[in-house]
Motif scaffolding. Structure first.
Motif, mmCIF file in Angstrom:
data_model
loop_
_atom_site.group_PDB
_atom_site.id
_atom_site.type_symbol
_atom_site.label_atom_id
_atom_site.label_comp_id
_atom_site.label_asym_id
_atom_site.label_seq_id
_atom_site.Cartn_x
_atom_site.Cartn_y
_atom_site.Cartn_z
ATOM 1 N N LEU A 56 0.822 -1.216 0.000
ATOM 2 C CA LEU A 56 0.000 0.000 0.000
ATOM 3 C C LEU A 56 0.853 1.262 0.000
ATOM 4 C CD1 LEU A 56 -2.950 0.985 0.068
ATOM 5 C CD2 LEU A 56 -2.841 0.852 2.564
ATOM 6 N N VAL A 57 2.160 1.102 0.168
ATOM 7 C CA VAL A 57 3.068 2.249 0.307
ATOM 8 C C VAL A 57 3.530 2.760 -1.053
ATOM 9 C CG1 VAL A 57 5.331 2.993 1.178
ATOM 10 C CG2 VAL A 57 3.905 1.468 2.557
ATOM 11 N N ILE A 65 11.500 7.435 1.372
ATOM 12 C CA ILE A 65 12.925 7.271 1.061
ATOM 13 C C ILE A 65 13.800 7.771 2.206
ATOM 14 C CG2 ILE A 65 14.778 8.046 -0.487
ATOM 15 C CD1 ILE A 65 12.583 8.058 -2.743
ATOM 16 N N GLU A 66 13.462 8.936 2.741
ATOM 17 C CA GLU A 66 14.299 9.551 3.785
ATOM 18 C C GLU A 66 14.139 8.903 5.155
ATOM 19 O OE1 GLU A 66 13.367 13.715 3.658
ATOM 20 O OE2 GLU A 66 14.508 14.021 1.798
ATOM 21 N N ASN A 67 12.967 8.313 5.423
ATOM 22 C CA ASN A 67 12.712 7.825 6.782
ATOM 23 C C ASN A 67 12.565 6.314 6.938
ATOM 24 O OD1 ASN A 67 12.360 10.468 8.248
ATOM 25 N ND2 ASN A 67 10.868 10.715 6.617
ATOM 26 N N TYR A 68 12.210 5.621 5.866
ATOM 27 C CA TYR A 68 11.838 4.216 6.034
ATOM 28 C C TYR A 68 12.536 3.231 5.082
ATOM 29 C CZ TYR A 68 8.072 6.532 8.555
ATOM 30 O OH TYR A 68 7.356 7.324 9.415
ATOM 31 N N LYS A 69 12.968 3.707 3.937
ATOM 32 C CA LYS A 69 13.549 2.809 2.926
ATOM 33 C C LYS A 69 14.742 2.052 3.495
ATOM 34 C CE LYS A 69 15.246 2.690 -1.780
ATOM 35 N NZ LYS A 69 15.580 3.447 -2.968
ATOM 36 N N ASN A 70 14.844 0.784 3.119
ATOM 37 C CA ASN A 70 15.944 -0.097 3.526
ATOM 38 C C ASN A 70 15.986 -0.385 5.024
ATOM 39 O OD1 ASN A 70 16.863 -0.337 0.845
ATOM 40 N ND2 ASN A 70 18.028 1.557 1.038
ATOM 41 N N HIS A 85 1.692 9.577 7.905
ATOM 42 C CA HIS A 85 2.043 10.247 6.638
ATOM 43 C C HIS A 85 1.114 9.730 5.537
ATOM 44 C CE1 HIS A 85 5.735 11.522 8.651
ATOM 45 N NE2 HIS A 85 5.929 10.264 8.985
ATOM 46 N N PRO A 86 -0.130 10.205 5.492
ATOM 47 C CA PRO A 86 -1.096 9.659 4.535
ATOM 48 C C PRO A 86 -0.686 9.818 3.069
ATOM 49 C CG PRO A 86 -1.987 11.585 5.658
ATOM 50 C CD PRO A 86 -0.718 11.232 6.350
ATOM 51 N N ILE A 87 0.228 10.718 2.770
ATOM 52 C CA ILE A 87 0.713 10.872 1.398
ATOM 53 C C ILE A 87 1.360 9.574 0.901
ATOM 54 C CG2 ILE A 87 3.007 11.792 1.980
ATOM 55 C CD1 ILE A 87 0.816 13.149 -0.828
ATOM 56 N N LEU A 88 1.766 8.713 1.825
ATOM 57 C CA LEU A 88 2.409 7.452 1.464
ATOM 58 C C LEU A 88 1.434 6.396 0.950
ATOM 59 C CD1 LEU A 88 4.943 7.028 4.421
ATOM 60 C CD2 LEU A 88 5.434 7.759 2.078
ATOM 61 N N ILE A 89 0.136 6.623 1.124
ATOM 62 C CA ILE A 89 -0.864 5.631 0.728
ATOM 63 C C ILE A 89 -1.094 5.703 -0.784
ATOM 64 C CG2 ILE A 89 -3.294 4.938 0.955
ATOM 65 C CD1 ILE A 89 -3.178 5.990 3.848
#
Length: 113
Positions: A56-57, A65-70, A85-89
């Motif tokens: 869903l991301v 990318i800045e906070n969660y990737k990898n 961060h609803p923009i991620l949906i």
């Protein structure tokens, strides 16, 4: 009645609304950026979509990318990130009763409605 999680700045989301309007479908717009979904609502949405949280991301969003990737995140942590961060949906999402679909592909959307 259909419900549509809609971002007015997204072309795919606008196309989805235009498609539903042309198909004479009644729908309710859910402005999820202004009124973010709770973690419980996201879990319910994931069940309707039959997706795991990562699917869903929007993984190309800067916030992701800045906070969660990898990072090795649990499903709960991903759901929390989506709530914060609803923009991620992914969008648009069309909900019909106990089912939902990401309405980017208009052919799939036509079959769904």
């Amino acid at each position: 009645m259909l419900q549509v999680l809609h971002n007015p700045r997204c072309g795919k989301s606008r196309n989805c609304l235009a498609f539903l309007t042309e198909a004479n479908q009644d729908f309710e717009i859910i402005s999820y950026l202004q009124n973010p979904l709770s973690e419980a609502e996201i879990k319910e949405l994931l069940q309707k979509l039959d997706l795991n949280p990562l699917e869903l991301v929007r993984q190309k969003e800067t916030i992701w990318i800045e906070n969660y990737k990898n990072k090795s995140l649990t499903d709960h942590e991903i759901i929390k990130a989506l709530s914060e961060h609803p923009i991620l949906i992914e969008r648009p999402i069309v909900i019909k009763n106990n089912e939902a679909i990401i309405g980017r592909d208009l052919e799939k959307l036509q079959k769904f409605i």
